[in-house]
Design an enzyme around this catalytic site. Structure first.
Site, short mmCIF file in Angstrom:
data_model
loop_
_atom_site.label_atom_id
_atom_site.label_comp_id
_atom_site.label_asym_id
_atom_site.label_seq_id
_atom_site.Cartn_x
_atom_site.Cartn_y
_atom_site.Cartn_z
N GLU A 264 -23.49 -34.06 26.65
CA GLU A 264 -23.02 -33.64 25.33
C GLU A 264 -23.29 -32.15 25.23
OE1 GLU A 264 -23.98 -32.83 21.29
OE2 GLU A 264 -24.32 -35.00 21.16
N CYS A 298 -24.92 -29.40 17.27
CA CYS A 298 -23.71 -29.35 18.10
C CYS A 298 -22.46 -29.75 17.34
CB CYS A 298 -23.89 -30.27 19.32
SG CYS A 298 -25.20 -29.76 20.44
#
Length: 527
Positions: A264, A298
């Site tokens: 990720e 994120c």
């Protein structure tokens, strides 16, 4: 209050009250290291703890201990492994004040944003504690010759999972990602970021209290360029959360050893405010989406695309909310935003804003550091007039900075939102849920939220979460989030007759028999 921002009152608890020598000694007991590294609190920049620093040989030893423990752990029935997660769920909620303090002093984030990590870990523990037996249950499949061929798909643990977790969400992205790997029968070796290692170590201690055998989860500490490659070099599977640049290196290392990985990575996430959006709710949602954890998330929003018919009304409300945000260092609820985590993050944020302004962008809110509150504080910042040559236009800032753009129609909005190599998260705001879902399906992002910024998709743990393009590989959550930590194994048992000429058949007769059988299977609509 000072300058509209809360300052911790005299006598308030400090990092020194939370991170005591006794706590550090307890959490680091058993950790090996050939050196010592130091962690600091972003609130003041002062030292938090001396921690053992691992070298490659310490990483190899940790993998050795984990590998030795893995076979016995995999032999534990899956329901018993899952029960550990459910007990851990209850312990986390009962003792959340302890980890909230640690998250705050290690990351500098506001307490409400730290609580997002508690929520996420509890959701993951409950989900996999309840669903892991079903996800991992043997599954029967139709064999090549129905009734004669019995096929079962098994899920075998990969072995020892190597995990590299970042500093921005040290609780959720360490134990939250480790839980599905552990309940699937793997052991785990985690390298957390050194500056937020105490939170991960606390999580390990609590999971052991919930019943996890201590050798099953190993933690190693040290510099990323030293310890990270060593983790990749020994793991049977690698789970990484961090920058796209480092993610490519991790992927190369895993590929060289022919082991799998999930990544990720970064994002430049877009929020679209359509012409029929409730601008008041959209403005409040944008504040959450852009400034949670000081934008060091994120899946936070860094690009705001607003329909020209509602742009003025939206911007007025959004800017007013951003200017009114309270910044603070207190270990209690009340602050709307905390600190950046490091001097590097502050430098990036400052550079992006100053360069944009120098090239013609306008600051609508914020735009300056706040050393009067703490050395790494920066105001929630809203920019307009951002254009492609500016770094803030395309590069991930990873701070409390968002750029506002206006659009004429939805096709233009979709094209603008998709004009990035990243594809992690997106947000759509509209009063028409059907329109919102249809537009969401056109966005190139692993998760899209309608009338929410990021929490709706991320918190729905039965559904996969991850990125497209430069935002990564693989998914966490849901079936993909646990099955990636397993190897599928097909066991096929042939009964009565072999898949070969038999009962006196010639090769030609066998071929004719199989041809008729294949046609019959198609006619019967068998798969």
């Amino acid at each position: 209050m000072e300058g509209g921002n809360p300052v911790a009152p005299p006598g308030a608890r400090t990092a020194a009250d939370v991170v005591t020598p006794e706590l550090v000694a307890r959490l680091t007991r058993g950790l090996t290291g050939s050196g010592t590294t130091v962690s600091h609190t972003p609130f003041t920049g002062r030292k938090l703890a001396d921690l053992p620093e691992s070298g490659p040989e310490d990483v190899a030893a940790a993998f050795g201990r984990a590998r030795e423990a893995q076979r016995a752990w995999a032999a534990v029935p899956v329901r018993e492994r899952a029960a550990v997660l459910l007990r851990f769920h209850d312990l986390v909620l009962a003792r959340q004040s302890e980890v909230l303090d640690l998250i705050q002093v290690e990351t500098g984030k506001a307490r409400l944003h730290a609580h997002e990590e508690v929520q996420a870990v509890a959701v993951a523990a409950r989900h996999y504690g309840r669903k892991a037996p079903a996800y991992l249950r043997p599954k029967g499949h139709t064999g090549v010759v129905p009734t004669l061929t019995k096929v079962t798909e098994l899920r075998q643990p990969r072995g020892v999972v190597g995990q590299i977790s970042p500093w921005n969400y040290p609780f959720e992205l360490s134990v939250g990602d480790a839980l599905p790997a552990l309940v699937a029968g793997n052991t785990v070796v985690t390298k957390p970021d050194t500056e937020t290692a105490l939170t991960a170590l606390w999580a390990r201690e609590l999971l052991i209290e919930a019943g996890l055998p201590a050798p099953v989860w190993q933690i190693v500490l040290g510099e990323g360029p030293v310890v990270g490659p060593a983790v990749v070099a020994h793991a049977d599977y690698v789970s990484f959360t961090g920058s796209t640049r480092t993610g490519r290196e991790v992927a190369e290392g895993a590929a060289a050893r022919l082991v799998g990985c999930s990544l990720e990575l970064g994002g430049k996430n877009a929020m679209l405010v359509l012409h029929d959006a409730d601008v008041e709710k959209a403005a409040a949602g944008a504040v959450r989406g852009c400034f949670s954890s000081a934008g060091q998330l994120c899946i936070s929003i860094e690009r705001l695309y607003v329909h020209e018919s509602v742009a003025d009304a939206f911007v007025e409300r959004f800017v007013a909310r951003a200017r009114a945000m309270r910044l603070g260092t207190g270990l209690a609820y009340g602050a709307d935003m905390g600190s950046l985590v490091s001097g590097r993050q502050l430098e990036t944020v400052t550079r992006h804003v100053e360069e944009a302004v120098a090239k013609g962008a306008t600051v609508l809110a914020g735009g300056r550091p706040r050393p009067d509150i703490g050395p790494l504080f920066y105001e929630p910042t809203v920019l307009e007039g951002v254009e492609a040559p500016m770094a803030v236009c395309a590069e991930e800032t990873f701070g409390p900075v968002v750029s506002v753009y206006r659009f004429r129609d939805e096709d233009e909005a979709v094209a603008l939102a998709n004009a990035t190599p990243y594809g992690l998260n997106a947000s759509v705001w509209t009063r028409d849920g059907r329109r919102g879902r249809a537009l969401a399906a056109r966005l190139r992002a692993g998760t899209v939220n309608v009338n929410e910024a990021y929490a709706a998709a991320y918190g729905s743990a039965q559904s996969p979460m991850g990125g497209m393009g430069d935002s990564g590989l693989g998914r966490r959550h849901g079936s993909e989030g646990i099955l990636k930590y397993t190897e599928s194994q097909t066991v096929a048992q042939q009964r009565i007759m072999p898949l070969a000429p038999s009962f006196g058949m010639t090769d030609e007769k066998y071929a004719e028999f199989m041809t008729r059988s294949l046609r019959a299977l198609k006619a019967l609509r068998l798969r």
